[in-house]
Motif scaffolding. Structure first.
Motif, PDB file in Angstrom:
ATOM      1  N   GLU A   1      20.769  13.820   2.522  1.00 16.39           N
ATOM      2  CA  GLU A   1      21.061  15.245   2.609  1.00 16.39           C
ATOM      3  C   GLU A   1      22.163  15.656   1.633  1.00 16.39           C
ATOM      4  O   GLU A   1      22.164  16.774   1.115  1.00 16.39           O
ATOM      5  CB  GLU A   1      21.462  15.621   4.032  1.00 16.39           C
ATOM      6  CG  GLU A   1      20.291  15.619   4.995  1.00 16.39           C
ATOM      7  CD  GLU A   1      20.697  15.873   6.431  1.00 16.39           C
ATOM      8  OE1 GLU A   1      21.914  15.855   6.747  1.00 16.39           O
ATOM      9  OE2 GLU A   1      19.785  16.078   7.258  1.00 16.39           O
ATOM     10  N   GLN A   2      23.112  14.767   1.376  1.00 13.36           N
ATOM     11  CA  GLN A   2      24.225  15.067   0.475  1.00 13.36           C
ATOM     12  C   GLN A   2      23.888  14.765  -0.985  1.00 13.36           C
ATOM     13  O   GLN A   2      24.728  14.930  -1.853  1.00 13.36           O
ATOM     14  CB  GLN A   2      25.469  14.300   0.905  1.00 13.36           C
ATOM     15  CG  GLN A   2      25.980  14.749   2.254  1.00 13.36           C
ATOM     16  CD  GLN A   2      27.168  13.942   2.738  1.00 13.36           C
ATOM     17  OE1 GLN A   2      27.507  12.902   2.202  1.00 13.36           O
ATOM     18  NE2 GLN A   2      27.816  14.438   3.776  1.00 13.36           N
ATOM     19  N   GLY A   3      22.669  14.309  -1.247  1.00 14.59           N
ATOM     20  CA  GLY A   3      22.251  14.032  -2.615  1.00 14.59           C
ATOM     21  C   GLY A   3      22.745  12.711  -3.174  1.00 14.59           C
ATOM     22  O   GLY A   3      22.636  12.458  -4.368  1.00 14.59           O
ATOM     23  N   GLU A   4      23.276  11.855  -2.310  1.00 10.07           N
ATOM     24  CA  GLU A   4      23.779  10.548  -2.744  1.00 10.07           C
ATOM     25  C   GLU A   4      22.679   9.487  -2.776  1.00 10.07           C
ATOM     26  O   GLU A   4      22.893   8.386  -3.266  1.00 10.07           O
ATOM     27  CB  GLU A   4      24.898  10.091  -1.819  1.00 10.07           C
ATOM     28  CG  GLU A   4      26.100  11.002  -1.837  1.00 10.07           C
ATOM     29  CD  GLU A   4      27.100  10.676  -0.754  1.00 10.07           C
ATOM     30  OE1 GLU A   4      26.843   9.765   0.056  1.00 10.07           O
ATOM     31  OE2 GLU A   4      28.137  11.363  -0.699  1.00 10.07           O
ATOM     32  N   LEU A   5      21.525   9.812  -2.249  1.00 10.10           N
ATOM     33  CA  LEU A   5      20.403   8.893  -2.169  1.00 10.10           C
ATOM     34  C   LEU A   5      19.136   9.669  -2.489  1.00 10.10           C
ATOM     35  O   LEU A   5      18.922  10.755  -1.942  1.00 10.10           O
ATOM     36  CB  LEU A   5      20.314   8.288  -0.762  1.00 10.10           C
ATOM     37  CG  LEU A   5      19.144   7.375  -0.456  1.00 10.10           C
ATOM     38  CD1 LEU A   5      19.216   6.105  -1.307  1.00 10.10           C
ATOM     39  CD2 LEU A   5      19.134   7.017   1.020  1.00 10.10           C
TER      40      LEU A   5
ATOM     41  N   ARG B   1      12.340  11.688   8.171  1.00  6.03           N
ATOM     42  CA  ARG B   1      11.968  11.233   9.518  1.00  6.03           C
ATOM     43  C   ARG B   1      12.301   9.774   9.785  1.00  6.03           C
ATOM     44  O   ARG B   1      12.753   9.418  10.877  1.00  6.03           O
ATOM     45  CB  ARG B   1      10.464  11.470   9.749  1.00  6.03           C
ATOM     46  CG  ARG B   1       9.961  11.035  11.109  1.00  6.03           C
ATOM     47  CD  ARG B   1       8.460  11.218  11.252  1.00  6.03           C
ATOM     48  NE  ARG B   1       7.676  10.566  10.220  1.00  6.03           N
ATOM     49  CZ  ARG B   1       7.373   9.255  10.202  1.00  6.03           C
ATOM     50  NH1 ARG B   1       7.806   8.475  11.156  1.00  6.03           N
ATOM     51  NH2 ARG B   1       6.645   8.751   9.237  1.00  6.03           N
ATOM     52  N   THR B   2      12.099   8.885   8.811  1.00  7.45           N
ATOM     53  CA  THR B   2      12.256   7.452   9.048  1.00  7.45           C
ATOM     54  C   THR B   2      13.643   6.914   8.690  1.00  7.45           C
ATOM     55  O   THR B   2      13.890   5.719   8.844  1.00  7.45           O
ATOM     56  CB  THR B   2      11.211   6.667   8.241  1.00  7.45           C
ATOM     57  OG1 THR B   2      11.403   6.943   6.848  1.00  7.45           O
ATOM     58  CG2 THR B   2       9.799   7.040   8.647  1.00  7.45           C
ATOM     59  N   LEU B   3      14.545   7.776   8.237  1.00  8.16           N
ATOM     60  CA  LEU B   3      15.855   7.310   7.795  1.00  8.16           C
ATOM     61  C   LEU B   3      16.812   7.098   8.967  1.00  8.16           C
ATOM     62  O   LEU B   3      16.790   7.846   9.935  1.00  8.16           O
ATOM     63  CB  LEU B   3      16.480   8.317   6.828  1.00  8.16           C
ATOM     64  CG  LEU B   3      15.711   8.617   5.548  1.00  8.16           C
ATOM     65  CD1 LEU B   3      16.469   9.649   4.734  1.00  8.16           C
ATOM     66  CD2 LEU B   3      15.462   7.354   4.749  1.00  8.16           C
ATOM     67  N   SER B   4      17.670   6.090   8.819  1.00 10.02           N
ATOM     68  CA  SER B   4      18.755   5.908   9.787  1.00 10.02           C
ATOM     69  C   SER B   4      19.713   7.084   9.626  1.00 10.02           C
ATOM     70  O   SER B   4      19.666   7.827   8.631  1.00 10.02           O
ATOM     71  CB  SER B   4      19.494   4.597   9.520  1.00 10.02           C
ATOM     72  OG  SER B   4      20.210   4.682   8.293  1.00 10.02           O
ATOM     73  N   GLU B   5      20.600   7.276  10.573  1.00  9.01           N
ATOM     74  CA  GLU B   5      21.541   8.392  10.522  1.00  9.01           C
ATOM     75  C   GLU B   5      22.377   8.351   9.235  1.00  9.01           C
ATOM     76  O   GLU B   5      22.538   9.361   8.554  1.00  9.01           O
ATOM     77  CB  GLU B   5      22.456   8.362  11.752  1.00  9.01           C
ATOM     78  CG  GLU B   5      23.430   9.514  11.818  1.00  9.01           C
ATOM     79  CD  GLU B   5      22.762  10.871  12.053  1.00  9.01           C
ATOM     80  OE1 GLU B   5      23.430  11.882  11.818  1.00  9.01           O
ATOM     81  OE2 GLU B   5      21.593  10.919  12.446  1.00  9.01           O
ATOM     82  N   GLN B   6      22.902   7.185   8.884  1.00  9.65           N
ATOM     83  CA  GLN B   6      23.727   7.042   7.680  1.00  9.65           C
ATOM     84  C   GLN B   6      22.917   7.335   6.411  1.00  9.65           C
ATOM     85  O   GLN B   6      23.383   8.032   5.511  1.00  9.65           O
ATOM     86  CB  GLN B   6      24.318   5.639   7.616  1.00  9.65           C
ATOM     87  CG  GLN B   6      25.242   5.425   6.443  1.00  9.65           C
ATOM     88  CD  GLN B   6      25.834   4.025   6.448  1.00  9.65           C
ATOM     89  OE1 GLN B   6      25.534   3.204   7.307  1.00  9.65           O
ATOM     90  NE2 GLN B   6      26.671   3.756   5.477  1.00  9.65           N
TER      91      GLN B   6
END
Length: 72
Positions: free
Chosen positions: A53-57, A42-47
Motif C-alpha cells: 500500500e505504501q509503494g515499497e513493494l 488478498r493473499t498478503l500478510s499484514e506487513q
C-alpha cells in the motif's frame, strides 16, 4: 511463459526480487495480470500488505525467456 515477481529495493541492502511460486506460471501476460489483480492484496500478510500500500513493494508480471540454444 509468464510469472509474477515481487520487487522491493532497500536503501542499504539493494534490490530484492523473488518469484511468486504459489500462483504458478501463465501462458499470456493477460492471464498473469488477471491472477495478480485478484491475488494482491488478498493473499498478503499484514506487513506485506502495508509495504504494498505504501509503494515499497511491487508485484509485476514478467515474461520468462526461453533458454538459448548452445552453439554447435
Amino acid at each position: 511463459m509468464w510469472v509474477i515477481l515481487a520487487v522491493s529495493i532497500q536503501m542499504l541492502s539493494g534490490p530484492n526480487v523473488w518469484p511468486v511460486l504459489d500462483e504458478g506460471t501463465f501462458v499470456s501476460e493477460a492471464e498473469c495480470q488477471a491472477v495478480l489483480d485478484e491475488a494482491v492484496p488478498r493473499t498478503l500478510s499484514e506487513q506485506m500488505r502495508i509495504a504494498w500500500e505504501q509503494g515499497e513493494l511491487k508485484y509485476v508480471c514478467i515474461r520468462v525467456r526461453e533458454p538459448a540454444s548452445p552453439a554447435n
